[in-house]
Design a protein around this motif. Sequence first.
Motif, PDB file in Angstrom:
ATOM      1  N   GLY A  53       0.781  -1.228   0.000  1.00  0.00           N
ATOM      2  CA  GLY A  53       0.000   0.000   0.000  1.00  0.00           C
ATOM      3  C   GLY A  53       0.809   1.271   0.000  1.00  0.00           C
ATOM      4  N   GLY A  54       2.097   1.172   0.220  1.00  0.00           N
ATOM      5  CA  GLY A  54       2.923   2.368   0.327  1.00  0.00           C
ATOM      6  C   GLY A  54       3.521   2.788  -0.995  1.00  0.00           C
ATOM      7  N   SER A  55       3.801   4.072  -1.104  1.00  0.00           N
ATOM      8  CA  SER A  55       4.403   4.581  -2.333  1.00  0.00           C
ATOM      9  C   SER A  55       5.929   4.569  -2.238  1.00  0.00           C
ATOM     10  CB  SER A  55       3.906   5.995  -2.626  1.00  0.00           C
ATOM     11  OG  SER A  55       4.162   6.837  -1.523  1.00  0.00           O
ATOM     12  N   GLU A  56       6.461   4.956  -1.106  1.00  0.00           N
ATOM     13  CA  GLU A  56       7.911   4.977  -0.894  1.00  0.00           C
ATOM     14  C   GLU A  56       8.280   3.844   0.044  1.00  0.00           C
ATOM     15  OE1 GLU A  56      11.656   7.626   0.204  1.00  0.00           O
ATOM     16  OE2 GLU A  56       9.957   8.338  -0.943  1.00  0.00           O
ATOM     17  N   GLN A  75      15.756   0.090   3.718  1.00  0.00           N
ATOM     18  CA  GLN A  75      14.396   0.165   3.189  1.00  0.00           C
ATOM     19  C   GLN A  75      13.916  -1.250   2.887  1.00  0.00           C
ATOM     20  OE1 GLN A  75      15.026   2.741  -0.228  1.00  0.00           O
ATOM     21  NE2 GLN A  75      13.887   4.367   0.805  1.00  0.00           N
ATOM     22  N   ARG A 108       4.309  -9.861  -4.019  1.00  0.00           N
ATOM     23  CA  ARG A 108       3.057  -9.276  -4.515  1.00  0.00           C
ATOM     24  C   ARG A 108       2.093 -10.380  -4.981  1.00  0.00           C
ATOM     25  NH1 ARG A 108       2.731  -4.137  -4.935  1.00  0.00           N
ATOM     26  NH2 ARG A 108       4.959  -3.769  -5.135  1.00  0.00           N
TER      27      ARG A 108
END
Length: 160
Positions: free
Chosen positions: A53-56, A100, A108
């Motif tokens: 759900g995150g962009s970064e 990160q 996915r």
Amino acid sequence: MKPRAEAEPLTLDTDLGWAIRMVSAAFRRVATDSVTDLPGGARGYLVLVALAGGSEPPSQLALAKEVSLDRTVMTYLLDDLEAHDLVTRKPDPRDRRARQVLLTDTGRARLAEVREKLGAAEARLLTDLDAKDTEQLRTLLARVAQTAQREVIGPDAAEC
């Protein structure tokens, strides 16, 4: 928000604690099979959802905070998820000391499989609600969960 009136009759079916406990226990029962073969089970699932759900890409620490897990538990969980090629970690370009966390293509795909199974389990639990009620319940629960995460519950205080 006003507290419940003292004069209201108190019964189990009007008690918030009872309702939350019953729904939580039922959800755990119907959802366990959906996530049982995923590394980390329910915790692994939450990590994959947060990453999808995150962009970064978040740091390990930010991810631990987002899903309310102790950072040490998060490290072991990420090790397991990474060993199964569901996530990968890379140095944060803004802070080489931080790492990160990224969702892999395999992660996915695996998340989509689990979501399908979990969707069927959720549908069984929510069978007495129509689509509008289901959406309203999800919205309200999400708001309460955000309040709980922000103000009430510390890391690992509750299992999903």
